[in-house]
Design an enzyme around this catalytic site. Structure first.
Site, short mmCIF file in Angstrom:
data_model
loop_
_atom_site.label_atom_id
_atom_site.label_comp_id
_atom_site.label_asym_id
_atom_site.label_seq_id
_atom_site.Cartn_x
_atom_site.Cartn_y
_atom_site.Cartn_z
N ASP A 291 0.86 -1.19 0.00
CA ASP A 291 0.00 0.00 0.00
C ASP A 291 0.90 1.24 0.00
O ASP A 291 2.01 1.19 -0.49
CB ASP A 291 -0.96 -0.03 1.20
CG ASP A 291 -2.27 0.68 0.92
OD1 ASP A 291 -2.25 1.90 0.68
OD2 ASP A 291 -3.34 0.03 0.94
N HIS A 314 2.03 1.96 -3.18
CA HIS A 314 1.13 2.95 -3.78
C HIS A 314 1.69 4.36 -3.74
O HIS A 314 0.96 5.32 -3.92
CB HIS A 314 -0.23 2.90 -3.08
CG HIS A 314 -0.97 1.62 -3.27
ND1 HIS A 314 -2.22 1.39 -2.73
CD2 HIS A 314 -0.65 0.48 -3.95
CE1 HIS A 314 -2.63 0.16 -3.06
NE2 HIS A 314 -1.67 -0.40 -3.79
#
Length: 477
Positions: A291, A314
């Site tokens: 993430d 991310h």
């Protein structure tokens, strides 16, 4: 009475041995890694008492003493040194002399894979209630299993928490029945230093959690809550249940030389999560997770991130903000000298429709990208749910954002995307000296300035008050 030998590595001076520093008769200066202060380390007379073993009535700690005549001196490398100056040169302020050593093994910890939670609790209670400075030691070459544990303050003195070995999480879900959101928590502590010494590891053993990630709300491996004057350094945090390292409601934080990793397909495993925290520096760290490498959410201000390597993951995100019509505020953020590779976003600001507040005074500069999808993105219409999000009038205001000297390759045809609110457009956006391009198949990114194997990318800009300066590619049409 037992004889307790002094271990200088566990005392926190190992960092000095790793630096380019010659122990000798000449005074030398070392730069404090957390500031501009310099401390002088001066060898003293060799004609002093050479004893470095202290008699103690307790096996739970050791102290340092060269005799009552010279209480602040220690022997190291054939020389006598002032302890306070040594401690300052190692990069941290020294506790009141002499420090007390609290060793988890002396409180029943085995380090053999059995549950050591209660031993750690007993050791912490001793450390937290002690005066005069404490060094809490988790020794190397052992693996300690912990169930959820909270180290609570306020404490009587400054504590240096040394993790030289490995701490791993229980994988029994039943052990988390009282609180599925936290594993290791430090809360309400002033002047805490957590140091991994370059070998310390915290392993969340998160695979069983990843299988049920959609049913769990932000489970966190290591959390610092309501801590002031906090340092976290030279530590490896891996395979978190979800979020790896969280700072919440903290003030004056320094986090450096961290390695934060988990597989790219591990869901919701944010690397470093910052919430309601002020005056925080993160530098010289590697983050690669499933993430956000770094996520910064409401209540955070004066955040500086320097020399971070990000990927997979991310990217570096401000937000999300404004969910469920909340009022969220983030300000005064600087990201400098980042390297981002193979991530699904690069530099992102994201907010939900219907919220309020602001994300302002944010600068991204000197960033290198390699094969990054959405290298630069502001998304004021963020919607991370299965059903569509209804259009709403209010929005978190995004303003005074600078992108300067951003270069590298995009994995998507749209390299710059400003998807801003019609009713609250993005204001004061400056893009300066930005060069992003798309790599052709079969080519590698070998130069930030050459054009071999590169294709032009696009910019998509909606409801944004934009200024460009210097050479910018791509440009908004």
């Amino acid at each position: 009475m037992p004889r307790i030998a002094l271990n200088l590595t566990e005392m926190g001076l190992q960092i000095m041995k790793k630096r380019t520093f010659s122990w000798g008769p000449k005074p030398r200066k070392l730069e404090n890694h957390f500031g501009n202060c310099q401390s002088e380390v001066v060898p003293l007379s060799k004609n002093l008492d050479q004893t470095i073993v202290h008699e103690s009535n307790s096996t739970s700690f050791g102290t340092i003493n060269l005799g009552s005549k010279y209480p602040n001196l220690i022997k190291y490398g054939g020389e006598i040194y002032n302890f306070e100056k040594l401690a300052k040169a190692s990069g941290s302020n020294p506790p009141a002399f002499p420090p007390k050593f609290v060793h988890v093994d002396n409180f029943g910890a085995k380090g053999d894979g059995s549950d050591d939670s209660q031993a750690f609790n007993r050791a912490w209670n001793e450390a937290c209630s002690s005066k005069g400075g404490v060094i809490f030691v988790v020794p190397r070459n052992k693996v300690y299993l912990l169930k959820p544990v909270t180290f609570s303050g306020p404490c009587q003195s400054r504590i240096t928490f040394k993790i030289y070995g490995k701490i791993k999480a229980s994988t029994q879900i039943s052990d988390y029945k009282n609180d599925q959101r936290h594993w290791i928590v430090f809360e309400n502590i002033q002047n805490l230093e957590v140091d991994g010494g370059g070998s310390g590891t915290i392993d969340g053993r998160g695979r069983i959690w990843w299988q049920n990630s959609c049913k769990i709300d932000e489970s966190k491996a290591l959390t610092f809550s309501d801590c002031n004057n906090l340092g976290v350094s030279r530590l490896r945090i891996e395979n978190a249940q979800q979020m790896h390292l969280t700072f919440e409601n903290c003030v004056n934080v320094r986090a450096s030389l961290l390695t934060v990793i988990s597989p790219a397909n591990s869901p919701n495993t944010d690397g470093i999560h910052i919430t309601s925290t002020q005056n925080i520096q993160i530098f010289n760290s590697l983050v690669g997770t499933g993430d956000d490498c770094v996520s910064i959410v409401s209540g955070s201000r004066n955040v500086r991130i320097t020399d971070i390597t990000c990927g997979p993951g991310h990217g570096i995100s401000i937000g999300s903000l404004g969910k469920n019509k909340s009022e969220d505020e983030v300000s005064n953020v600087i990201v400098d000298r980042a390297k981002i590779s193979g991530t699904t976003n690069g530099l992102r600001i994201k907010s939900w429709q219907g919220g309020s507040g602001y994300a302002k005074n944010i600068m991204f500069k000197n960033v290198m990208m390699h094969n990054v999808t959405n290298p630069i993105i502001i998304d004021q219409n963020y919607c991370d749910q299965k059903e569509s999000c209804p259009e709403q009038y209010s929005a978190v205001q995004v303003e005074n954002i600078v992108y300067k000297n951003i270069k590298g390759s995009s994995a998507s045809e749209v390299a710059i995307k400003f998807d801003c609110s019609d009713s609250f457009p993005c204001k004061g956006i400056l893009v300066q000296d930005v060069n992003l391009y798309h790599l052709q198949k079969g080519h590698t990114d070998t130069s930030s300035s050459g054009r071999s194997g590169q294709q032009d990318v696009e910019a998509s800009c909606s409801s944004v008050w934009l200024t460009t300066k210097g050479r910018v590619s791509p440009l908004c049409s």
